[in-house]
Design an enzyme around this catalytic site. Structure first.
Site, PDB file in Angstrom:
ATOM      1  CE1 TYR A   1       0.674  -0.073   4.244  1.00 42.67           C
ATOM      2  CE2 TYR A   1      -1.295  -1.242   4.611  1.00 42.67           C
ATOM      3  CZ  TYR A   1      -0.072  -0.725   5.115  1.00 42.67           C
ATOM      4  OH  TYR A   1       0.411  -0.915   6.287  1.00 42.67           O
TER       5      TYR A   1
ATOM      6  CE  LYS B   1       5.325  -0.968   6.820  1.00 45.46           C
ATOM      7  NZ  LYS B   1       6.395  -1.673   7.453  1.00 45.46           N
TER       8      LYS B   1
HETATM    9  C1  HXC Z   1      -7.230   4.918  16.823  1.00 40.88           C
HETATM   10  C2  HXC Z   1      -5.283   4.476  18.063  1.00 40.88           C
HETATM   11  C3  HXC Z   1      -5.436   2.916  17.982  1.00 40.88           C
HETATM   12  C4  HXC Z   1      -6.574   2.411  17.349  1.00 40.88           C
HETATM   13  C5  HXC Z   1      -3.758   3.544  19.014  1.00 40.88           C
HETATM   14  N1  HXC Z   1      -4.140   4.700  19.006  1.00 40.88           N
HETATM   15  N2  HXC Z   1      -4.425   2.280  18.605  1.00 40.88           N
HETATM   16  N3  HXC Z   1      -6.151   5.309  17.648  1.00 40.88           N
HETATM   17  N4  HXC Z   1      -7.323   3.392  16.743  1.00 40.88           N
HETATM   18  N5  HXC Z   1      -6.817   1.282  17.075  1.00 40.88           N
HETATM   19  C6  HXC Z   1      -3.726   6.018  19.100  1.00 40.88           C
HETATM   20  C7  HXC Z   1      -3.878   6.094  20.466  1.00 40.88           C
HETATM   21  O1  HXC Z   1      -5.053   6.530  20.950  1.00 40.88           O
HETATM   22  C8  HXC Z   1      -2.861   7.294  20.735  1.00 40.88           C
HETATM   23  O2  HXC Z   1      -3.126   8.547  20.252  1.00 40.88           O
HETATM   24  C9  HXC Z   1      -1.715   6.899  19.832  1.00 40.88           C
HETATM   25  O3  HXC Z   1      -2.149   6.102  18.907  1.00 40.88           O
HETATM   26  C10 HXC Z   1      -0.556   6.095  20.377  1.00 40.88           C
HETATM   27  O4  HXC Z   1      -0.982   4.855  21.172  1.00 40.88           O
HETATM   28  P1  HXC Z   1      -0.322   4.181  22.200  1.00 40.88           P
HETATM   29  O5  HXC Z   1      -1.062   2.997  22.432  1.00 40.88           O
HETATM   30  O6  HXC Z   1      -0.030   5.204  23.245  1.00 40.88           O
HETATM   31  O7  HXC Z   1       1.046   4.055  21.451  1.00 40.88           O
HETATM   32  P2  HXC Z   1       2.000   3.170  21.603  1.00 40.88           P
HETATM   33  O8  HXC Z   1       1.907   2.076  22.844  1.00 40.88           O
HETATM   34  O9  HXC Z   1       3.495   3.559  21.164  1.00 40.88           O
HETATM   35  O10 HXC Z   1       1.409   1.965  20.480  1.00 40.88           O
HETATM   36  C11 HXC Z   1       1.973   2.217  19.164  1.00 40.88           C
HETATM   37  C12 HXC Z   1       0.887   1.843  18.225  1.00 40.88           C
HETATM   38  C13 HXC Z   1       0.748   0.247  18.604  1.00 40.88           C
HETATM   39  C14 HXC Z   1       1.380   1.647  16.767  1.00 40.88           C
HETATM   40  C15 HXC Z   1      -0.446   2.631  18.382  1.00 40.88           C
HETATM   41  O11 HXC Z   1      -0.592  -0.412  17.780  1.00 40.88           O
HETATM   42  C16 HXC Z   1       1.784  -0.556  18.266  1.00 40.88           C
HETATM   43  O12 HXC Z   1       2.729  -0.441  19.103  1.00 40.88           O
HETATM   44  N6  HXC Z   1       1.753  -1.639  17.518  1.00 40.88           N
HETATM   45  C17 HXC Z   1       2.881  -2.643  17.346  1.00 40.88           C
HETATM   46  C18 HXC Z   1       2.291  -3.873  16.700  1.00 40.88           C
HETATM   47  C19 HXC Z   1       1.681  -3.625  15.340  1.00 40.88           C
HETATM   48  O13 HXC Z   1       1.099  -2.542  15.154  1.00 40.88           O
HETATM   49  N7  HXC Z   1       1.979  -4.415  14.447  1.00 40.88           N
HETATM   50  C20 HXC Z   1       1.187  -4.437  13.251  1.00 40.88           C
HETATM   51  C21 HXC Z   1       2.140  -4.328  12.320  1.00 40.88           C
HETATM   52  S1  HXC Z   1       1.689  -5.131  10.992  1.00 40.88           S
HETATM   53  P3  HXC Z   1      -3.893   9.676  21.756  1.00 40.88           P
HETATM   54  O14 HXC Z   1      -4.385  11.050  20.755  1.00 40.88           O
HETATM   55  O15 HXC Z   1      -5.141   8.868  22.000  1.00 40.88           O
HETATM   56  O16 HXC Z   1      -2.924   9.781  22.485  1.00 40.88           O
HETATM   57  C22 HXC Z   1       1.725  -4.255   9.501  1.00 40.88           C
HETATM   58  C23 HXC Z   1       1.536  -4.900   8.302  1.00 40.88           C
HETATM   59  C24 HXC Z   1       0.481  -4.314   7.464  1.00 40.88           C
HETATM   60  O17 HXC Z   1       1.988  -2.945   9.785  1.00 40.88           O
HETATM   61  C25 HXC Z   1       0.563  -4.792   6.279  1.00 40.88           C
HETATM   62  C26 HXC Z   1      -0.652  -5.788   5.903  1.00 40.88           C
HETATM   63  C27 HXC Z   1      -0.795  -6.268   4.492  1.00 40.88           C
END
Ligand code: HXC
Length: 263
Positions: A152, A167
């Site tokens: 994407y 990305k």
């Molecule tokens: C809306 C969200 C949210 C959600 C987090 N936020 N999740 N907003 N919907 N589902 C917002 C929060 O409200 C906050 O904003 C801000 O993002 C930061 O959130 P935190 O939880 O405090 O941050 P943090 O602990 O640093 O987490 C980072 C993250 C988390 C990106 C939000 O999801 C993460 O660490 N993920 C790692 C694992 C992951 O995502 N793996 C997927 C990769 S797969 P506010 O304003 O409320 O403070 C991938 C492949 C895709 O990318 C390709 C497929 C084909």
């Protein structure tokens, strides 16, 4: 005897840093590189993920170091590279697999949510590539950098605008550094997995409708496996790929194609 695609000592004596190496695709790549003889440095934000991953690799007989790292923090990245150089004296391979993502309507995405993903994916990749480039250039040995991206980046991806933009930046960074650092014998490539059913990505298709929609888009009709991505990644950082530079290898069962009249 471990099951590897490349000869077992392909990466013997090399040192590889893998960000996001505690789980999922990052761990799969780390494990594959370690089986091929690399000394592996796992970097991950979550210490629990790290210690589990570290002991799994140790059980396989691999030389491994685990360093808690939030790639959004330049000081943490400096610590990662300083400690790696202290322990192993060199960095030959960097794999940027750390990522963050969630599905959200763009008008509801907070500034903090945007920053959180863009800083992990784009800023983190640059902070790590920069330190890897310094080490690889000053050693005179060159090296290889591989980043995990998603298609994407060039098709666009509604409701994941933060990850899409980040990305896309990583793809541009990959192609730029590939040319700039080629004279230093540093190859810079990216791997682009399609839907791969890891624990980290599963929330993206937890909902049965999302899952069915995702699978319907993959011509071969299934999710990819971590091993498939790990083996292709190992090839890209191996000497067998020495003429591949600035490439983005898509491994997605044809998912990003198939936009013709009947699909
Ligand atoms: C809306 C969200 C949210 C959600 C987090 N936020 N999740 N907003 N919907 N589902 C917002 C929060 O409200 C906050 O904003 C801000 O993002 C930061 O959130 P935190 O939880 O405090 O941050 P943090 O602990 O640093 O987490 C980072 C993250 C988390 C990106 C939000 O999801 C993460 O660490 N993920 C790692 C694992 C992951 O995502 N793996 C997927 C990769 S797969 P506010 O304003 O409320 O403070 C991938 C492949 C895709 O990318 C390709 C497929 C084909």
């Amino acid at each position: 005897m471990p099951n590897t695609m490349l000869p077992i000592d392909t990466l013997k004596g090399q040192v590889a840093i893998i960000t996001g190496g505690g789980t999922g695709i990052g761990f799969g790549i780390a494990s594959e590189l370690a089986l091929l003889g690399a000394k592996v440095v796992l970097a991950s934000r979550n210490p629990d993920h790290l210690s589990e991953a570290e002991s799994r690799l140790r059980t396989q007989g691999c030389e491994v170091l685990a360093i808690p790292t939030d790639v959004r923090q330049p000081e943490a990245v400096d610590n990662l590279f300083d400690r790696t150089l202290e322990a192993f004296g060199q960095v030959d391979i960097l794999v940027n697999a750390a990522a963050g993502n969630f599905i959200v309507d763009s008008e509801k995405l907070s500034v903090n949510g945007w920053n959180s993903v863009v800083q992990s994916v784009l800023h983190g990749t640059f902070y790590c590539a920069r330190r890897a480039g310094m080490a690889m250039i000053s050693s005179g040995r060159g090296g290889r950098i591989l980043s995990v991206v998603a298609s994407y980046a060039w098709t666009g991806g509604p409701r994941t605008v933060h990850s899409v933009a980040a990305k896309a930046g990583v793809v541009a960074l990959t192609r730029s550094l590939a040319v700039e650092w080629a004279p230093h014998r540093i190859r810079v490539n990216a791997i682009c997995p399609g839907p791969t059913d890891t624990e980290g990505a599963r929330p993206l298709w937890q909902d049965p409708e999302d899952r069915a929609r995702t699978l319907a888009k993959v011509p071969v009709g299934r999710f990819g496996t971590v091993q498939e991505v790990a083996q292709a990644s190992a090839y890209l950082v191996s000497p067998y790929a020495d003429f591949i530079n600035g490439e983005v290898l898509v491994i997605d069962g044809g998912e990003w194609l198939g936009k013709g009249l009947t699909s």
